[in-house]
Motif scaffolding. Sequence first.
Motif, PDB file in Angstrom:
ATOM      1  N   VAL A  72      36.295  -0.314  63.367  1.00 51.31           N
ATOM      2  CA  VAL A  72      36.754   1.073  63.177  1.00 51.31           C
ATOM      3  C   VAL A  72      35.573   2.039  63.276  1.00 51.31           C
ATOM      4  CG1 VAL A  72      37.743   2.707  61.518  1.00 51.31           C
ATOM      5  CG2 VAL A  72      38.827   0.465  61.876  1.00 51.31           C
ATOM      6  N   GLU A  73      34.440   1.699  62.635  1.00 54.97           N
ATOM      7  CA  GLU A  73      33.285   2.634  62.677  1.00 54.97           C
ATOM      8  C   GLU A  73      32.816   2.861  64.110  1.00 54.97           C
ATOM      9  OE1 GLU A  73      29.327   4.432  62.325  1.00 54.97           O
ATOM     10  OE2 GLU A  73      29.823   2.553  63.285  1.00 54.97           O
ATOM     11  N   PRO A  74      32.505   1.815  64.899  1.00 54.77           N
ATOM     12  CA  PRO A  74      32.054   2.107  66.279  1.00 54.77           C
ATOM     13  C   PRO A  74      33.113   2.825  67.117  1.00 54.77           C
ATOM     14  CG  PRO A  74      32.263  -0.282  65.911  1.00 54.77           C
ATOM     15  CD  PRO A  74      32.374   0.374  64.578  1.00 54.77           C
ATOM     16  N   GLY A  97      23.473  -2.794  57.446  1.00 52.20           N
ATOM     17  CA  GLY A  97      24.906  -2.821  57.755  1.00 52.20           C
ATOM     18  C   GLY A  97      25.625  -1.517  57.512  1.00 52.20           C
ATOM     19  N   HIS A  98      26.287  -1.008  58.584  1.00 51.24           N
ATOM     20  CA  HIS A  98      27.051   0.237  58.413  1.00 51.24           C
ATOM     21  C   HIS A  98      28.462   0.145  58.989  1.00 51.24           C
ATOM     22  CE1 HIS A  98      25.057   0.529  62.352  1.00 51.24           C
ATOM     23  NE2 HIS A  98      26.094   1.252  62.725  1.00 51.24           N
ATOM     24  N   GLU A  99      28.844  -1.024  59.548  1.00 57.84           N
ATOM     25  CA  GLU A  99      30.186  -1.164  60.143  1.00 57.84           C
ATOM     26  C   GLU A  99      30.992  -2.128  59.267  1.00 57.84           C
ATOM     27  OE1 GLU A  99      29.566  -2.744  64.073  1.00 57.84           O
ATOM     28  OE2 GLU A  99      28.776  -0.875  64.844  1.00 57.84           O
ATOM     29  N   ALA A 100      31.527  -1.617  58.153  1.00 58.25           N
ATOM     30  CA  ALA A 100      32.095  -2.529  57.160  1.00 58.25           C
ATOM     31  C   ALA A 100      33.604  -2.397  57.025  1.00 58.25           C
ATOM     32  CB  ALA A 100      31.442  -2.264  55.805  1.00 58.25           C
ATOM     33  N   VAL A 130      27.678  -5.865  63.577  1.00 64.61           N
ATOM     34  CA  VAL A 130      26.281  -5.644  63.973  1.00 64.61           C
ATOM     35  C   VAL A 130      26.297  -4.872  65.291  1.00 64.61           C
ATOM     36  CG1 VAL A 130      24.136  -6.783  64.719  1.00 64.61           C
ATOM     37  CG2 VAL A 130      25.525  -7.800  62.882  1.00 64.61           C
ATOM     38  N   ASP A 131      25.469  -3.830  65.401  1.00 60.80           N
ATOM     39  CA  ASP A 131      25.372  -3.114  66.681  1.00 60.80           C
ATOM     40  C   ASP A 131      23.917  -2.876  67.059  1.00 60.80           C
ATOM     41  OD1 ASP A 131      24.508  -0.946  65.168  1.00 60.80           O
ATOM     42  OD2 ASP A 131      25.981   0.469  65.969  1.00 60.80           O
ATOM     43  N   GLY A 132      23.720  -2.153  68.172  1.00 59.24           N
ATOM     44  CA  GLY A 132      22.375  -1.878  68.658  1.00 59.24           C
ATOM     45  C   GLY A 132      21.536  -1.159  67.612  1.00 59.24           C
ATOM     46  N   THR A 133      22.165  -0.287  66.829  1.00 60.66           N
ATOM     47  CA  THR A 133      21.423   0.438  65.792  1.00 60.66           C
ATOM     48  C   THR A 133      20.847  -0.525  64.760  1.00 60.66           C
ATOM     49  OG1 THR A 133      22.816   2.375  66.119  1.00 60.66           O
ATOM     50  CG2 THR A 133      21.614   2.254  64.034  1.00 60.66           C
ATOM     51  N   ASP A 134      21.619  -1.548  64.385  1.00 63.43           N
ATOM     52  CA  ASP A 134      21.084  -2.530  63.422  1.00 63.43           C
ATOM     53  C   ASP A 134      19.826  -3.192  63.985  1.00 63.43           C
ATOM     54  OD1 ASP A 134      23.129  -2.372  61.328  1.00 63.43           O
ATOM     55  OD2 ASP A 134      24.468  -3.142  62.880  1.00 63.43           O
TER      56      ASP A 134
HETATM   57 ZN    ZN Z   1      26.521   1.960  64.654  1.00 65.40          ZN
END
Ligand code: ZN
Length: 355
Positions: A148-150, A62-65, A37-41
């Motif tokens: 990995v995504e962030p 969710g985009h950081e999977a 979970v990040d600020g974008t979520d």
């Molecule tokens: Zn993000």
Amino acid sequence: MKVIAVEPGAGDPVIEERPRPDPGPGEVLVRTLRVGVDGTDHEVVAGVHGEPPAGRTSMVLGHEAVGVVEDANGTDLAEGAVVVPTVRRPAAEATSHFERGEADMAPEGTYVERGIVGADGFMAEYFTSAPEYLVEIPEELASLGFLVEPISITEKAIEHAYAARSAFEWAPESALVLGNGSLGLLTLAMLETVYDYDRTYCLGRRDRPDPSIDLVESLGSTYVDSRETPVPEIPAVHEPADLIYEATGYARHAFEAIDALAPNGVAALLGVPDDWSFDVEGGRLHRELVLSNKALVGSVNSNRRHFETAVGTLAELPETFVDALVTGVFDLEDAERAFADDDTTIKTAVEFADT
Ligand code: ZN
Ligand code: NAP
Ligand code: BGC
């Protein structure tokens, strides 16, 4: 299967039941392990950034999977491989940016972003994807694969910032990170341990004691409180910065960074602020950019190459840092705790299956 869905701007994310997806031709089925979970979520939940797929009011978040290939469906990926998905997909036909593997440079309107803009995300027990959008990572990194995504976001931003300084001998020594959220702290750790900056600073607006300030100081970096030392005053109180990484989303920082830069320095802007009008000393700042050879570089998203570099970076980050950064990994039943937005929460993830 269970998913975490959100109706942007209309309340907290909720658990819903959806049919398990079938991989289409050339796609694989991935069993999700964890999603960060990040600020974008939080911005998607609040309805201030992104939007559900056309014609729908809700979307899977969710985009950081990170997940495991469950059904390779005749593709080259091995079943059991641990994979991290990239975020962007073509909106319709793949454009030249996608064909070149540079989806991160595609103009708005030509892409969707899973879990953010126009496409369901990865907070689901299973998702499908074409293999070209899946980056394999070592099994031993599976539990942290959601980072990995962030990290890839920062790999891209730093690559572009350095490219803007590549026409001369640039030897940066000091770096200033604006923002002590999860992206700012991850970046600070990268600048300290992988990019080897001599001196780093991190800006926040928290009182001590605070876990993010502890983390800044445990990295050997200096915490700067924006309420005591506004960004333009940082050069006088500390020193001007060769590299600035803006991760606050506070729009004034984009302009204040010009004053905090050292001559020949570069600031990468990552925040995604709302509309906000305010006065800036445009003439003076324009002159300062020109006469001191300073650069501002906006950067969004990241491509497969940045994900691949990020895997190596993740392996290099000190374990003590990562342990303190990740303040909670929550089972689906406790998923609402992953969306807490309080001063004890830094980076969280939802766990869909055992790593
Ligand atoms: Zn993000
Ligand atoms: P986050 O957790 O919300 O972090 C933002 C941090 O900035 C918070 O810790 C906040 O402090 C701090 N902050 C905000 N205004 C400040 C100010 N005036 N002075 C000092 N500190 C301030 O979000 P994140 O996940 O780290 O992401 C950071 C930003 O980057 C967000 O805007 C996000 O949308 C954006 N982002 C962009 C990309 C991209 O591809 N460009 C990728 C990921 C994220 P408090 O918590 O104390 O309020
Ligand atoms: C994501 C990026 C995305 C950006 C803008 C970030 O949080 O990590 O992949 O491009 O938001 O939507």
